[in-house]
Enzyme design. Structure first.
Site, PDB file in Angstrom:
ATOM      1  N   LEU A 124       3.685   2.016  -5.019  1.00 55.21           N
ATOM      2  CA  LEU A 124       4.712   2.021  -3.994  1.00 55.21           C
ATOM      3  C   LEU A 124       4.133   1.216  -2.852  1.00 55.21           C
ATOM      4  CD1 LEU A 124       5.933   5.748  -3.886  1.00 55.21           C
ATOM      5  CD2 LEU A 124       7.298   3.772  -4.550  1.00 55.21           C
ATOM      6  N   ASP A 125       4.884   0.248  -2.327  1.00 52.44           N
ATOM      7  CA  ASP A 125       4.294  -0.611  -1.311  1.00 52.44           C
ATOM      8  C   ASP A 125       4.082   0.144   0.007  1.00 52.44           C
ATOM      9  OD1 ASP A 125       6.609  -0.927   0.437  1.00 52.44           O
ATOM     10  OD2 ASP A 125       7.475  -2.199  -1.120  1.00 52.44           O
ATOM     11  N   TYR A 126       3.431  -0.507   0.938  1.00 53.49           N
ATOM     12  CA  TYR A 126       2.985   0.086   2.195  1.00 53.49           C
ATOM     13  C   TYR A 126       4.116   0.784   2.945  1.00 53.49           C
ATOM     14  CZ  TYR A 126       0.450   0.230   6.699  1.00 53.49           C
ATOM     15  OH  TYR A 126      -0.172   0.634   7.858  1.00 53.49           O
TER      16      TYR A 126
ATOM     17  N   ARG B 235      13.167  -4.803  -3.023  1.00 55.05           N
ATOM     18  CA  ARG B 235      13.148  -5.596  -1.787  1.00 55.05           C
ATOM     19  C   ARG B 235      13.475  -7.066  -2.086  1.00 55.05           C
ATOM     20  NH1 ARG B 235      11.131  -2.432   2.279  1.00 55.05           N
ATOM     21  NH2 ARG B 235       9.818  -0.665   1.632  1.00 55.05           N
TER      22      ARG B 235
END
Length: 263
Positions: free
Chosen positions: A110-112, A210
């Site tokens: 999971l990105d930042y 995204r």
């Protein structure tokens, strides 16, 4: 998923049967701290045989039993990286997780700026199978634009982008990306120009959602994973963990059994 100890590369054997990561194993081998049958081995390509006795720092490794696995569900907060180390000193999940999970492996990323359900396991083989699977991933998200017919068509039919950089990390080398049709899309409301959705996809590509919405000029403001396969986040508080339930373990073992058949 045909995997056994015979013929396994030394560094993989170490990471598979101990808390050390593959990178840690490489360093240990390089420093001469790994022995096979009491002799130091610095050959990264050495294939471990069933009769071999492998030790790290003099401590004998006991091979993991087939199917032995511990699974943890973690509600990752925003602003935390899913990585062991960050060269910029940012907070990682291992700063947040209890020390007993230091050697656990995240199943995907999971990105930042994203939050929610993250699976972790102490079994690298299981991590690889789950990461490479087409198990559904469900997300609650908010974008800064109303839904358009073009977005809806792409979610239904899929999309191929030769330039998928919008929405990706600025340092990412990924440009082209293919998006499979979404498995499910639920409209969850509108607030001004912002749109809330719940979407289910069968992939876990780099910043996939995204990039998808970025192609249509929409920015993802909030992104929270709430489901992975048969596992749901439900009411697990932020930054808290829980172990799999017995039912979740039963489903996992059945899934792994089917994966071995199809491998």
């Amino acid at each position: 998923m045909k995997q056994n100890e015979e013929g396994m590369r030394l560094n993989k054997y170490i990471s598979h049967n101990t808390p050390y990561s593959r990178r840690d194993a490489d360093k240990l081998i390089e420093e001469g701290l790994v022995t096979v049958n009491r002799l130091p081995v610095k050959d990264f390509g050495y294939k471990v045989r069933p009769e071999d006795k492998v030790a790290v720092r003099g401590k004998l490794i006991h091979p993991r039993k087939r199917g032995e696995v511990t699974m943890v569900v973690y509600n990752k907060p925003r602003g935390v990286l899913v990585t062991k180390r960050d060269d910029r000193g940012r907070t990682t999940i291992y700063h947040k997780l209890p020390g007993k999970f230091r050697h656990f492996i995240p199943v995907g990323r999971l990105d930042y700026a994203s939050e929610g359900l993250l699976l972790l396991t102490d079994n690298p083989e299981v991590a690889d199978v789950l990461m490479g699977s087409k198990l559904p991933r469900t997300y609650n998200l908010k974008i800064d634009k109303p839904l358009t017919p073009e977005m809806e068509k792409a979610m239904k039919e899929g999309l191929i982008l030769e330039d998928a950089r919008e929405g990706g990390h600025k340092e990412s080398e990924i440009t082209r990306m293919e998006f499979a049709p979404f498995l499910e899309v639920q409209y969850r409301g509108q607030s001004g120009k912002n749109t809330k959705l719940r979407v289910t996809i069968a992939e876990g590509k780099n910043r996939e959602l995204r990039r998808f919405f970025g192609h249509f000029g929409a920015k993802v403001l909030d992104l929270k994973r709430v489901g992975f396969g048969w596992v749901e986040l439900n009411n697990l508080p932020e930054n808290k963990t829980r172990y799999f339930t017995r039912q979740e373990y039963d489903t996992l073992h059945q899934f792994l059994k089917e994966a071995r058949k199809n491998d």
